[in-house]
Design an enzyme around this catalytic site. Structure first.
Site, PDB file in Angstrom:
ATOM      1  N   VAL A  77      32.938  44.257  39.127  1.00  0.00           N
ATOM      2  CA  VAL A  77      32.823  45.142  40.441  1.00  0.00           C
ATOM      3  C   VAL A  77      32.099  46.317  40.412  1.00  0.00           C
ATOM      4  O   VAL A  77      31.219  46.720  41.105  1.00  0.00           O
ATOM      5  CB  VAL A  77      34.257  45.220  41.155  1.00  0.00           C
ATOM      6  CG1 VAL A  77      34.278  45.999  42.217  1.00  0.00           C
ATOM      7  CG2 VAL A  77      34.949  43.841  41.423  1.00  0.00           C
ATOM      8  N   ARG A  98      33.383  50.467  26.607  1.00  0.00           N
ATOM      9  CA  ARG A  98      32.131  49.785  25.820  1.00  0.00           C
ATOM     10  C   ARG A  98      31.003  50.414  26.068  1.00  0.00           C
ATOM     11  O   ARG A  98      30.770  51.392  26.763  1.00  0.00           O
ATOM     12  CB  ARG A  98      32.260  48.395  26.615  1.00  0.00           C
ATOM     13  CG  ARG A  98      33.315  47.469  26.564  1.00  0.00           C
ATOM     14  CD  ARG A  98      33.458  46.407  27.564  1.00  0.00           C
ATOM     15  NE  ARG A  98      33.608  46.886  29.078  1.00  0.00           N
ATOM     16  CZ  ARG A  98      33.489  45.937  29.990  1.00  0.00           C
ATOM     17  NH1 ARG A  98      33.356  44.727  30.011  1.00  0.00           N
ATOM     18  NH2 ARG A  98      33.300  46.611  31.120  1.00  0.00           N
ATOM     19  N   VAL A 109      41.680  44.129  49.484  1.00  0.00           N
ATOM     20  CA  VAL A 109      42.026  42.788  50.133  1.00  0.00           C
ATOM     21  C   VAL A 109      40.968  42.128  51.127  1.00  0.00           C
ATOM     22  O   VAL A 109      40.087  42.787  51.732  1.00  0.00           O
ATOM     23  CB  VAL A 109      43.018  43.099  51.317  1.00  0.00           C
ATOM     24  CG1 VAL A 109      43.564  41.974  52.108  1.00  0.00           C
ATOM     25  CG2 VAL A 109      44.238  43.828  50.864  1.00  0.00           C
ATOM     26  N   GLY A 167      38.108  41.062  49.583  1.00  0.00           N
ATOM     27  CA  GLY A 167      36.467  40.920  49.002  1.00  0.00           C
ATOM     28  C   GLY A 167      35.878  41.746  50.279  1.00  0.00           C
ATOM     29  O   GLY A 167      36.017  42.960  50.569  1.00  0.00           O
ATOM     30  N   ILE A 213      35.572  41.391  53.355  1.00  0.00           N
ATOM     31  CA  ILE A 213      35.927  41.317  54.629  1.00  0.00           C
ATOM     32  C   ILE A 213      36.284  42.490  55.062  1.00  0.00           C
ATOM     33  O   ILE A 213      37.315  43.219  54.368  1.00  0.00           O
ATOM     34  CB  ILE A 213      36.988  40.417  54.949  1.00  0.00           C
ATOM     35  CG1 ILE A 213      36.450  38.807  54.373  1.00  0.00           C
ATOM     36  CG2 ILE A 213      37.514  40.283  56.357  1.00  0.00           C
ATOM     37  CD1 ILE A 213      37.683  37.834  54.743  1.00  0.00           C
ATOM     38  N   GLU A 242      40.604  36.717  38.140  1.00  0.00           N
ATOM     39  CA  GLU A 242      41.084  38.107  37.375  1.00  0.00           C
ATOM     40  C   GLU A 242      40.868  37.815  36.050  1.00  0.00           C
ATOM     41  O   GLU A 242      40.653  36.734  35.480  1.00  0.00           O
ATOM     42  CB  GLU A 242      42.704  38.205  37.796  1.00  0.00           C
ATOM     43  CG  GLU A 242      42.858  38.176  39.308  1.00  0.00           C
ATOM     44  CD  GLU A 242      42.080  39.553  39.885  1.00  0.00           C
ATOM     45  OE1 GLU A 242      42.631  40.834  39.416  1.00  0.00           O
ATOM     46  OE2 GLU A 242      41.259  39.491  40.599  1.00  0.00           O
ATOM     47  N   ASP A 282      47.970  37.417  42.794  1.00  0.00           N
ATOM     48  CA  ASP A 282      46.731  38.132  43.386  1.00  0.00           C
ATOM     49  C   ASP A 282      46.980  38.083  44.932  1.00  0.00           C
ATOM     50  O   ASP A 282      46.995  39.351  45.587  1.00  0.00           O
ATOM     51  CB  ASP A 282      45.459  37.484  43.012  1.00  0.00           C
ATOM     52  CG  ASP A 282      44.253  38.376  43.618  1.00  0.00           C
ATOM     53  OD1 ASP A 282      44.081  39.443  43.071  1.00  0.00           O
ATOM     54  OD2 ASP A 282      43.785  37.941  44.413  1.00  0.00           O
ATOM     55  N   LYS A 308      47.977  41.199  47.631  1.00  0.00           N
ATOM     56  CA  LYS A 308      47.090  41.609  48.875  1.00  0.00           C
ATOM     57  C   LYS A 308      48.029  41.538  50.394  1.00  0.00           C
ATOM     58  O   LYS A 308      47.904  42.344  51.038  1.00  0.00           O
ATOM     59  CB  LYS A 308      46.212  40.308  49.089  1.00  0.00           C
ATOM     60  CG  LYS A 308      45.079  40.673  47.960  1.00  0.00           C
ATOM     61  CD  LYS A 308      43.976  39.689  47.649  1.00  0.00           C
ATOM     62  CE  LYS A 308      43.152  39.937  46.815  1.00  0.00           C
ATOM     63  NZ  LYS A 308      41.963  38.614  46.150  1.00  0.00           N
ATOM     64  N   GLY A 363      33.910  38.394  44.227  1.00  0.00           N
ATOM     65  CA  GLY A 363      32.693  38.481  43.624  1.00  0.00           C
ATOM     66  C   GLY A 363      31.977  39.645  43.509  1.00  0.00           C
ATOM     67  O   GLY A 363      32.448  40.639  44.228  1.00  0.00           O
TER      68      GLY A 363
HETATM   69  N1  HSE Z   1      40.395  37.164  41.720  1.00  0.00           N
HETATM   70  C1  HSE Z   1      40.465  37.550  43.025  1.00  0.00           C
HETATM   71  C2  HSE Z   1      39.977  36.429  43.970  1.00  0.00           C
HETATM   72  C3  HSE Z   1      39.179  38.572  43.237  1.00  0.00           C
HETATM   73  O1  HSE Z   1      39.900  35.343  43.482  1.00  0.00           O
HETATM   74  O2  HSE Z   1      40.270  36.442  45.164  1.00  0.00           O
HETATM   75  C4  HSE Z   1      39.301  39.241  44.292  1.00  0.00           C
HETATM   76  O3  HSE Z   1      40.070  40.026  44.775  1.00  0.00           O
END
Ligand code: HSE
Length: 397
Positions: free
Chosen positions: A13, A45, A128, A130, A132, A186, A197, A201, A299
């Site tokens: 991200v 890193r 929440v 991605g 959207i 994740e 996950d 959300k 993504g």
């Molecule tokens: N691992 C999460 C998913 C990433 O697959 O929705 C986005 O929050």
């Protein structure tokens, strides 16, 4: 002088935030009404080949103590050290935009209060769904509604896996590896597969809609690791697809009931057609009836788009967004038990245990059917015991 931004984390991200920012810098600045630049990228890193290599620091204090930095994008993930970093930034009046759902679900109330106390903002649109837009619509565009229910496909990885398993007969492990290589999963994909996950959300949505902090530990959560291909195939014959549905509803007694469960979604429900990495959120309100939000749920650039939308908002705003908030909660007495969840149910039982042959589907792994009437989760568990059921799942309205 341009507004200076810092990006915490240069993973999927964080690197997407830098890429999209420089790709669209001119239009972003036009929309923000200010010149902007990324001054720091924090990561432990080394990135010797990065086009932004002169911006990297391993020392968070460089960012914290630089008064030029007024907007921070947190893309590190996890509760610590993200919580300490974000809280310190807010205490210095630096607004923070995050994609970190674990942070918001565990510490959102504290960080929102800290932002308010220091006249800055803590934004989390990217946490929440991605790409959207759902957080801002919930407290802005839909603010006139009494929202009593929200249901969604909130995890891209599991939706991707279920789609690949069903459409392409791809084994679970192969579909998961593909989701990981595409940057959807994740760091520890157990959080995706076991529903944690999606749970984080729905906690964020529940807190925002119903006004009190909902912690992940209070939410009944079941992932997709027990889903058998025979149930997905039987669901299809019975006119449904299987989706990992995260939902919250307000019950007649005033309590709220958030859950995450694999659920049969009838084909006439628009949610059944949401495939691959796409997410969808259905909001039910007294003014709107229903509204659905749909888009890429995970993504690099889809999530970066939501983070940068928030960053632009932090640049435009001169005060704390008062509508985007909720109260802390000292207990979970306002949350109902999952045993009160009422729906129709899918069962797969040994042949002979089905209540009727009508509407049942007999196959190699048993007999599958959907109840005509709704029952509570507690009743469904009793029925499953009586019939020695191999599997049972709720069916979406
Ligand atoms: N691992 C999460 C998913 C990433 O697959 O929705 C986005 O929050």
């Amino acid at each position: 002088m341009s507004v200076k931004i810092a990006v915490l984390g240069h993973g999927v991200v964080g690197s997407g935030v830098c890429e999209l920012f420089y790709k669209n810098k001119k239009s972003i600045e036009k929309r923000a009404g200010e010149e902007m630049d990324i001054k720091y990228i924090l990561d432990l890193r080394d990135f010797p080949d990065s086009p932004y290599k002169e911006k990297f620091t391993k020392n968070f204090d460089d960012i914290l103590n630089d008064d030029e930095v007024t907007s921070v994008a947190e893309c590190m993930g996890g509760v610590e050290p993200a919580f300490t970093f974000v809280k310190s930034c807010l205490e210095k009046g630096k607004s923070v935009s995050t994609s970190n759902k674990e942070l918001v679900a565990e510490k959102g109330d504290i960080l929102l209060r800290t932002a308010k106390e220091h006249n800055c903002n803590f934004f989390f649109e990217a946490s929440v769904g991605g790409a959207i837009p759902i957080i801002r619509p919930l407290h802005k565009c839909l603010a006139a509604n009494d929202i009593d229910k929200v249901a969604g496909i909130l995890n891209g990885t599991t939706n991707f896996i279920l789609t690949k398993m069903y459409n392409d007969n791809m084994p679970f492990d192969e579909a998961l590896a593909l989701a990981q290589s595409l940057g959807y999963a994740e760091k520890d994909p157990t959080a995706d597969v076991e529903g944690h996950d999606a749970c984080r959300k729905i906690c964020i949505i529940s807190s925002l809609v119903f006004g009190r902090h909902v912690y992940p530990k209070s939410v009944y959560t079941k992932g997709i690791s027990d889903i058998q291909l025979c149930d997905v195939e039987a669901a299809d014959v019975l006119g449904c697809s299987v989706k990992l549905i995260a939902s919250v509803r307000r019950l007649e007694n005033g309590k709220i009931l958030p859950t995450v469960m694999p659920t049969l979604v009838p084909y006439e429900n628009i949610m059944s057609g949401v495939s691959d990495v796409f997410n969808a959120v259905l909001v039910y309100g007294d003014g709107i009836d229903q509204a659905m939000f749909y888009g890429r749920g995970a993504g690099k650039l889809p999530t970066a788009s939501a983070v940068l939308g928030d960053v632009i908002e932090t640049v435009k705003r001169t005060s704390t967004e008062s509508a985007q908030t909720w109260e802390p909660s000292s207990d979970d007495s306002f949350i109902a038990s999952h045993e009160e969840y009422v729906s129709r149910w899918y069962f797969r039982v040994p042949d002979g245990k089905q209540p009727s042959d009508a509407g049942s589907y007999r196959h190699d792994d048993g007999v599958s059917f959907i109840t005509d009437k709704p029952f509570s989760f507690a009743q469904a568990m009793d029925m499953a015991k009586e019939m020695n059921a191999f599997a049972f799942m709720p069916v979406m309205d």
